[in-house]
Write a protein that holds these residues in place. Structure first.
Motif, PDB file in Angstrom:
ATOM      1  N   ASN A  30     -10.155  -0.445   0.845  1.00 29.79           N
ATOM      2  CA  ASN A  30      -9.591  -1.479   1.730  1.00 29.79           C
ATOM      3  C   ASN A  30      -8.408  -0.960   2.541  1.00 29.79           C
ATOM      4  O   ASN A  30      -7.632  -1.755   3.083  1.00 29.79           O
ATOM      5  N   GLY A  31      -8.309   0.329   2.641  1.00 32.36           N
ATOM      6  CA  GLY A  31      -7.147   0.929   3.306  1.00 32.36           C
ATOM      7  C   GLY A  31      -7.268   0.939   4.822  1.00 32.36           C
ATOM      8  O   GLY A  31      -8.345   0.742   5.393  1.00 32.36           O
ATOM      9  N   ALA A  49       0.847  -1.197   0.000  1.00 30.93           N
ATOM     10  CA  ALA A  49       0.000   0.000   0.000  1.00 30.93           C
ATOM     11  C   ALA A  49       0.879   1.241   0.000  1.00 30.93           C
ATOM     12  O   ALA A  49       1.879   1.298   0.717  1.00 30.93           O
ATOM     13  N   GLY A  69      -3.707   3.264   0.390  1.00 24.45           N
ATOM     14  CA  GLY A  69      -3.949   2.049   1.182  1.00 24.45           C
ATOM     15  C   GLY A  69      -3.618   2.252   2.647  1.00 24.45           C
ATOM     16  O   GLY A  69      -4.061   1.490   3.515  1.00 24.45           O
ATOM     17  N   ALA A 108      -8.369   4.610   0.901  1.00 24.68           N
ATOM     18  CA  ALA A 108      -8.921   3.699  -0.116  1.00 24.68           C
ATOM     19  C   ALA A 108      -9.914   2.734   0.544  1.00 24.68           C
ATOM     20  O   ALA A 108      -9.853   2.505   1.759  1.00 24.68           O
TER      21      ALA A 108
END
Ligand SMILES: C[S@@+](CC[C@H](N)C(=O)[O-])C[C@H]1O[C@@H](n2cnc3c(N)ncnc32)[C@H](O)[C@@H]1O
Length: 213
Positions: free
Chosen positions: A117-118, A31, A87, A115
């Motif tokens: 899925n961050g 990330a 991320g 983000a």
């Protein structure tokens, strides 16, 4: 703009104390990381050495001049709108320890840049800070840090911090009634900003991981 609690000459002397490893464990592999209030790169540079890609933000241009190996952005955190997400987003160094309106402005910036899925990592004061007035001493790189004249008044912390850098210099900062954010306030502010707690990271609950609501 300057942060009176963060003199450039002092911050360039301070070393990390385990934070880069904690961040590296918590933020998804590969990330890109947005670091809000990067200062002199005390955390940025070890993270880069761990292979992390960083975008470093600060409102003090003298701090940003010290950053090497990362994209830098001169901005107030509250006003930042990069039009892209990350991320990982870092809001460290107790910047979150401010009254509710200011806290929400910081968290909304975290939210804008996180983000789907961050993971955002936030560092606050230990909610118990100041309840024990015993002076403390610790070392960070070449600097001895002594905390004294400690008191707590409801949700306010008062303390004097002496940074003794020997021949490099001596700095004293008086923390005069900074806001201590308790768990309920923290959770409410996260939700208000469109974030949710993933988990508290350490036993003192100084660090937390958050994600989009
Ligand atoms: C206490 S220093 C810590 C720097 C770094 N996070 C570290 O741990 O070494 C806080 C930094 O955040 C910056 N800062 C404080 N408030 C800010 C804001 N609202 N917007 C942008 N930068 C800010 C200051 O200029 C300073 O460089």
């Amino acid at each position: 703009m300057r942060d009176p609690g963060a003199p450039v000459d002092l911050y360039r002397l301070l070393e990390a104390a385990g934070e880069p490893e904690l961040i590296d464990r918590e933020i998804p592999e590969n990330a890109e990381i947005l670091e809000l209030g990067c200062g002199s790169g005390r955390i940025t540079h070890p993270l880069i050495a761990l292979g992390r890609r960083i975008v470093a933000v600060d409102f003090n241009p003298e701090m940003l001049e010290l950053i090497e190996g990362a994209e830098t952005v001169l901005s107030r955190i509250e006003d930042l709108d990069l039009g892209r997400t990350f991320g990982g987003v870092l809001l460290m160094s107790t910047l979150i320890n401010v009254p509710e309106d200011a806290r929400l402005a910081l968290l909304r910036s975290v939210r804008r840049h996180l983000a789907p899925n961050g993971v955002a990592l936030i560092e606050r004061y230990d909610p118990e800070i100041g309840n024990d007035p015993t002076p403390t001493e610790r070392h960070l790189g070449a600097v001895t840090i002594r905390v004294s004249e400690i008191s707590r008044d409801a949700d306010r912390i008062y303390q004097t911090i002496d940074y003794d850098g020997g021949t490099h210099g001596h700095w004293q900062i008086r923390i005069q009634g900074r806001h201590v954010v308790n768990d309920d306030e923290m959770l409410a502010s996260l939700a208000e900003a469109g974030l949710r707690l993933l988990h508290w990271i350490d036993p003192q609950r100084r660090w937390l991981a958050a994600a989009l609501l």
